[in-house]
Design a protein around this motif. Structure first.
Motif: not given
Ligand code: DON
Length: 555
Positions: A311, A315, A324-325, A329, A426
């Motif tokens: 991840d 991300w 950035v989620p 996450l 990212a």
């Protein structure tokens, strides 16, 4: 050794200790006895945890120059005794002339070492702005008093520990080839434990910061010296970059894990998110009923680590530049689903990648310090130049090392950085953007009260070091010192390896894990954790990692 013990009483062989220093009121645990003493003295003089943190940051820039810094950056997580939470991002930024392909040649190949060694590796330093900002918000003692111990150490000289002496000796050739004006203390042939080092130029820079605050570094003489250094060494940081640098208060990331509340650093660090993800992924397994040395325990942690670092590679980056989620996450459902294909019977292999130029044996050269003050305020601070002595460049006439933090960007999609970490869009380089970090300064609450202050250096291994030390205490009932002294292991998805310190996993357990599909690689040391555990009714216990000269100091 006798001489050293005389110079630093209390700095014995920490590996022999089973209980750390216990104090009733206040404590600092940092990478160097003189820096811990500087912080503890601030609190003896009535200062709070942030006053002490500022004093430790500046003192480490002198006595621990391989990672302590004013030419780098870091993160500070604060929990006030009233329960309020704060986190300060003083991470370096890419200079405005930086661009996505700056470390690649015309064919798109990464140029060896360009993001690691020398002037172009440096991001715009954040530490001084960070300290000023922390002071404006929380400082109570006079600013000058917080810097004076560092100035005195630099001006009057301080004795080298054995480890610090060897670091200077071991890096001498690179210092000479990388610097445009090599300071005397880097030229000396053979340093030994107990030798006194003087850093006059650094003392003068610190005095400018003492007298002029932020502008003592980002403007005027210090700024001019930085820019002249850049010109001599073909670097790209300019006056505008320095003037425009600003540290930022950000929301800490928090989550509950069983009876604990985890508080740590959000983007541009991956540390807080990754630590919480790891804890949530193993939450539904009864870790405390497992044997600490068992294959089930090692396997469970390793499989969670693979998923978390995968991840991270896709991300995570600077949230000011990339969406950035964070919520997704950290979502319980998402994290439990990520473990849906987990089985206690076999390993799931990470796709193999070409590992490029990974330098996982690069020594642990970030530094973490943990502080609790007599009011119960806590500061958890991780700060770094990135590699050992950063870019290995000292700013001519100003006496401090520049970071090589640009290597923490993904300098080419999928290309491993010095910690073997891969990344993509990212974390691609953009002007003004902050490079993704693994630093995980954390504060843990239990029953709404302060419970632990913890963090570590170690690049990609920071997250897993903090993760294991926390579990050592909570699941395996170790005290703080035992927890940080205990050997560790680490997996980061790619390369597909379990890095393990000697003595951590019994041979027979290793064999079983290999049969399940795991690959092992023995490694020197993983992280260097400095932590404080609150002991209700008694005070607090320090855990100072025996992997370095780390020392707890307090009263
Ligand atoms: O921010 C990061 O994740 C890295 N620059 C930390 C570097 C580090 O821990 C060096 N020690 N091995």
């Amino acid at each position: 050794m006798a001489l050293l013990l005389f110079i630093f009483p209390g700095c014995g062989k920490l590996g022999d200790q089973t209980t750390g220093l216990i104090t009733g009121e206040a404590m600092v645990v940092s990478a160097h006895p003189l820096a811990s003493a500087a912080g503890a003295n601030m609190m003896k003089n009535g200062g709070n945890a942030v006053d002490a943190a500022i004093a430790v940051q500046f003192a480490l820039a002198v006595v621990y120059p391989s990672a302590g810094n004013i030419g780098g950056g870091g993160f500070m997580v604060i929990r006030q005794s009233d329960g309020s939470l704060h986190s300060l991002d003083y991470r370096e930024k890419a200079p405005m002339q930086a661009h996505r392909k700056m470390y690649q040649n015309k064919n798109g190949d990464v140029i060896n070492d360009l993001s690691i060694l020398g002037h172009l590796a440096a991001g715009v330093p954040g530490s001084v702005d960070g300290m000023v900002r922390a002071y404006e918000q929380f400082g109570t003692l006079p600013w000058r008093d917080l810097i004076q111990p560092a100035i005195d150490l630099a001006e009057k000289g301080f004795p080298l520990t054995e480890r610090e002496a060897s670091k200077l000796n071991d890096n001498r050739a690179e210092f000479i080839s990388t610097n445009t004006v090599t300071p005397r203390f880097l030229l000396d042939e053979r340093w030994a434990a107990g030798d006194l080092v003087y850093m006059k130029n650094l003392a003068n820079t610190l005095k400018r910061i003492r007298d002029h605050g932020r502008s003592g570094f980002y403007e005027g003489e210090t700024a001019d010296l930085i820019i002249s250094e850049m010109k001599r060494g073909n670097g790209i940081i300019n006056h505008d970059d320095l003037r425009r640098y600003e540290s930022k208060w950000r929301e800490p990331v928090t989550a509950n894990y069983r009876k604990l509340r985890i508080i740590s650093m959000g983007p541009p660090s991956s540390g807080g998110i990754a630590l919480i993800q790891l804890l949530k992924m193993i939450e539904n397994y009864e870790v405390d009923t497992m044997d600490w040395k068992s294959e089930n325990y090692v396997h469970l942690l390793v499989e969670a680590e693979k998923r978390v670092y995968a991840d991270r590679a896709v991300w995570l980056g600077d949230a000011d530049y990339f969406p950035v989620p964070v919520e997704q996450l950290l979502d319980d459902g998402y994290l439990h689903r990520r473990m849906a294909d987990f089985s206690f019977n076999h390993a799931i292999s990470s796709d193999s990648i070409s590992e490029g130029n990974t330098q996982l044996e690069e020594s642990v050269e970030t530094t973490h310090f943990s502080i609790v003050d007599p009011w119960g305020n806590a500061a958890s601070v991780t700060t770094t130049l990135n590699g050992s002595f950063g870019a290995k460049v000292v700013v001519g006439g100003a006496g401090f090392f520049l970071n090589n933090e640009m290597d923490d960007f993904s300098i080419k999609s999928g290309f491993p950085n010095m910690f073997g970490l891969v990344g993509s869009d990212a974390n691609a380089i953009e002007p003004g953007k902050r490079m993704l970090s693994s630093m995980t300064p954390a504060i843990i609450e239990k029953n709404d009260s302060l419970y632990m202050v913890i963090g570590s250096p170690g690049g990609s291994r920071i997250i897993t070091s903090v993760f294991q030390c926390l579990l050592n205490v909570t699941a395996f009932k170790m005290n703080m010192q035992e927890s940080v002294s205990a050997p560790r292991f680490h997996h980061q998805w790619k390369p597909d390896r379990i890095y393990v310190e000697p003595g951590r996993i019994p041979e027979i357990t290793k064999q079983h894990l290999v049969e399940m599909g795991h690959i092992f690689e023995e490694t020197g040391s993983i992280g260097s954790v400095n932590a404080i555990l609150m002991i209700p009714g008694k005070g607090m216990e320090g855990g100072a990692d025996p992997r370095g000269d780390n020392t707890a100091s307090g009263f």
